[in-house]
Design a protein around this motif. Structure first.
Motif, PDB file in Angstrom:
ATOM      1  N   LEU A 105      -2.090  34.636 -39.296  1.00 18.23           N
ATOM      2  CA  LEU A 105      -1.389  36.073 -39.455  1.00 18.23           C
ATOM      3  C   LEU A 105      -1.011  36.113 -41.028  1.00 18.23           C
ATOM      4  CD1 LEU A 105       0.283  38.364 -38.198  1.00 18.23           C
ATOM      5  CD2 LEU A 105       2.318  37.059 -38.021  1.00 18.23           C
ATOM      6  N   VAL A 106      -0.310  35.434 -41.846  1.00 20.68           N
ATOM      7  CA  VAL A 106       0.276  35.743 -42.987  1.00 20.68           C
ATOM      8  C   VAL A 106      -1.144  35.691 -43.887  1.00 20.68           C
ATOM      9  CG1 VAL A 106       2.520  34.976 -42.635  1.00 20.68           C
ATOM     10  CG2 VAL A 106       0.771  33.351 -43.468  1.00 20.68           C
ATOM     11  N   THR A 109       6.126  42.411 -37.366  1.00 17.38           N
ATOM     12  CA  THR A 109       7.027  42.483 -38.533  1.00 17.38           C
ATOM     13  C   THR A 109       6.921  41.646 -39.680  1.00 17.38           C
ATOM     14  OG1 THR A 109       8.839  43.327 -36.980  1.00 17.38           O
ATOM     15  CG2 THR A 109       9.487  42.438 -39.080  1.00 17.38           C
ATOM     16  N   VAL A 110       6.554  40.423 -39.163  1.00 18.99           N
ATOM     17  CA  VAL A 110       6.154  39.496 -40.228  1.00 18.99           C
ATOM     18  C   VAL A 110       5.095  39.713 -41.141  1.00 18.99           C
ATOM     19  CG1 VAL A 110       5.349  36.838 -40.425  1.00 18.99           C
ATOM     20  CG2 VAL A 110       7.225  37.366 -38.723  1.00 18.99           C
ATOM     21  N   VAL A 149       1.513  27.109 -34.687  1.00 20.73           N
ATOM     22  CA  VAL A 149       1.252  27.018 -36.252  1.00 20.73           C
ATOM     23  C   VAL A 149       0.046  27.545 -36.779  1.00 20.73           C
ATOM     24  CG1 VAL A 149       1.090  25.136 -37.774  1.00 20.73           C
ATOM     25  CG2 VAL A 149       2.825  24.843 -36.119  1.00 20.73           C
ATOM     26  N   LEU A 150      -1.106  27.570 -36.028  1.00 27.90           N
ATOM     27  CA  LEU A 150      -2.403  28.006 -36.485  1.00 27.90           C
ATOM     28  C   LEU A 150      -2.311  29.429 -36.755  1.00 27.90           C
ATOM     29  CD1 LEU A 150      -4.820  25.582 -34.777  1.00 27.90           C
ATOM     30  CD2 LEU A 150      -4.532  25.617 -37.457  1.00 27.90           C
ATOM     31  N   VAL A 167       6.424  32.229 -47.963  1.00 29.82           N
ATOM     32  CA  VAL A 167       7.484  33.055 -47.395  1.00 29.82           C
ATOM     33  C   VAL A 167       7.078  33.716 -46.027  1.00 29.82           C
ATOM     34  CG1 VAL A 167       9.099  34.911 -47.540  1.00 29.82           C
ATOM     35  CG2 VAL A 167       8.607  33.675 -49.942  1.00 29.82           C
ATOM     36  N   GLY A 168       5.985  34.265 -45.920  1.00 32.55           N
ATOM     37  CA  GLY A 168       5.485  34.879 -44.627  1.00 32.55           C
ATOM     38  C   GLY A 168       5.326  33.919 -43.486  1.00 32.55           C
ATOM     39  N   PHE A 169       4.554  32.552 -44.005  1.00 31.91           N
ATOM     40  CA  PHE A 169       4.417  31.441 -43.010  1.00 31.91           C
ATOM     41  C   PHE A 169       5.798  30.916 -42.654  1.00 31.91           C
ATOM     42  CE2 PHE A 169       3.579  26.943 -42.270  1.00 31.91           C
ATOM     43  CZ  PHE A 169       2.777  26.983 -40.926  1.00 31.91           C
TER      44      PHE A 169
END
Length: 202
Positions: free
Chosen positions: A96-97, A150-151, A90-91, A179-181
């Motif tokens: 990442l996003v 890709t995300v 999750v972290l 959206v990304g998360f």
């Protein structure tokens, strides 16, 4: 808002690095190093590619202290977290996003082509985690089957598309972040992956 998101991102990535280091039985120094590299590595590589000097954490050393503190705090709090892998994923997804959006924003301010902007967003998003996994002798998440890079690419593209159509930057940031998360969490849960090319030979 981007500054707040940046602090959230480096905290999340520092924590993900700390949790990975704990799983590899590292001491407190190792936890701090892995956490810091995870949090600041992607931005450092992006800045070097764009020719931004001094690097962000060199110009603002408080970021370095902040990430060390976040990594150590996560390591100390990890005793209360029974499912370290779930917390780590999750972290890492949040970092990442968030970094993908921040990387796009910084690259766009440099005036480069939009394709390079999205690419720099991806590098900012994935490079820190890549360095973390290498330091911890793990197969990098970006090279595993579930969607990762890709995300990051789609998050950056969504953010830049909104700005192109004159969506308010705060709104564009929140939409791309949400959206990304969610996309990353769905990819993890359902093990979504790009097609694997197979040949007739092993």
């Amino acid at each position: 808002m981007l500054y707040i998101i940046y602090l959230v991102a480096i905290s999340a990535e520092a924590a993900s690095g700390a949790l990975m280091a704990l799983r590899r039985k590292m001491d407190l120094f190792g936890v701090a190093v892995v956490g810091t590299v995870t949090a600041l590595g992607g931005g450092s590589i992006r800045d070097m590619l764009l020719g931004h000097y001094p690097l962000g954490w060199v110009q603002h050393p408080q970021y370095l202290l902040f990430t060390i503190g976040a990594a150590i705090a996560a390591a100390l709090a990890a005793r209360l977290v029974h499912r370290l892998r779930s917390a780590f994923l999750v972290l890492d997804a949040l970092g990442l996003v968030a970094f993908s959006i921040i990387g796009c924003d910084i690259a766009a301010s440099a005036g480069v082509h939009v394709a390079i902007v999205v690419l720099m967003g991806m590098i900012t998003g994935i490079a820190g985690g890549l360095l973390r996994d290498i330091l911890c002798n793990e197969v990098p998440l970006v090279l595993r089957r579930d969607l990762y890079a890709t995300v990051s690419l789609l998050t950056g593209a969504l953010y830049m598309a909104q700005l192109h159509f004159n969506v308010d930057q705060h709104v564009a940031t929140l939409v791309a972040l949400g959206v990304g998360f969610c996309f990353r969490l769905v990819a993890i849960y359902f093990v979504l992956a790009l097609p694997v090319l197979e040949t007739d030979h092993d």
